[in-house]
Write an enzyme that holds these catalytic residues in place. Sequence first.
Site, PDB file in Angstrom:
ATOM      1  CB  SER A  37      -0.892   0.028   1.241  1.00  0.00           C
ATOM      2  OG  SER A  37      -1.497   1.294   1.407  1.00  0.00           O
ATOM      3  CE1 TYR A  89      -2.967  -2.471   5.274  1.00  0.00           C
ATOM      4  CE2 TYR A  89      -2.842  -0.145   4.715  1.00  0.00           C
ATOM      5  CZ  TYR A  89      -3.026  -1.461   4.331  1.00  0.00           C
ATOM      6  OH  TYR A  89      -3.248  -1.764   3.006  1.00  0.00           O
TER       7      TYR A  89
END
Length: 260
Positions: free
Chosen positions: A142, A155
């Site tokens: 990501s 994350y």
Amino acid sequence: MNFNLKNKVIVVTGGAKGIGNAISNVLAEEGAIPFIVGRGKEAVLAAVNGIKEKGGNASYAIAELTDPEQCKAAIAAAVAEFGTVHGLVNNAGVNDGVGLENGDANKFIDSLKKNVVHYYLMAQQALPYLKENKGVIINIGSKVSMTGQGGTSGYAAACGGRNALTLEWAAELLPYSIRVNAVIVAESFTPLYKRWIDTFPNPEEKFKSIVNKIPLEKRMTTPEEIANTVTFLLSEKSSHTTGQLIYVDGGYTHLDRSIT
């Protein structure tokens, strides 16, 4: 283009929904056999049956990827059914919003388990078969690892770890001709993305504000566009590409925002 993936067994974690499901379907269209690993049996079976209804081949294992033994069992199930594994797509994960100010240590550790530890576990279990086949590992990452987002330390750390593991494994596995690359995603509309958008007071307005900042065509990257790149990287058409972080994001991460 013939990617020569016919009957190649590709393990896809989180392959039942969103980007993972697009990857599974594109692989099946190319004649590969996606072996979907996920924890939701209903969704996994629907994904497998959907591929078979279109004439493709697919199979699955139900596993909670935070459990090392279930990761081991998932790879064992693929090998028991097909004899080997040719590729691994580490895709499963969730932007779970474990921040610094309002998070805690246990939630942070859990986020790492949900988002990067199983990348290692699955790769380690698949490795003997990848060595036999000069296989390929693709880690889905990501843009949060490069841009930050705020309020999602777990994350972000996990995605940074995915990037680092991609380069580390590419180096370690050179003697076996195993290629390792990452595909970095920015803005792609999936069920998880919708869940995040819906947390805002005005989801539609928030969505439009994000789309307007995507340089190429002011639209989100489709899951299929990500899947197409993953398929290329799994194939022999990318036979001298390893250790790369490849951004499929319409220029979102790196282009000057003033152009939007």
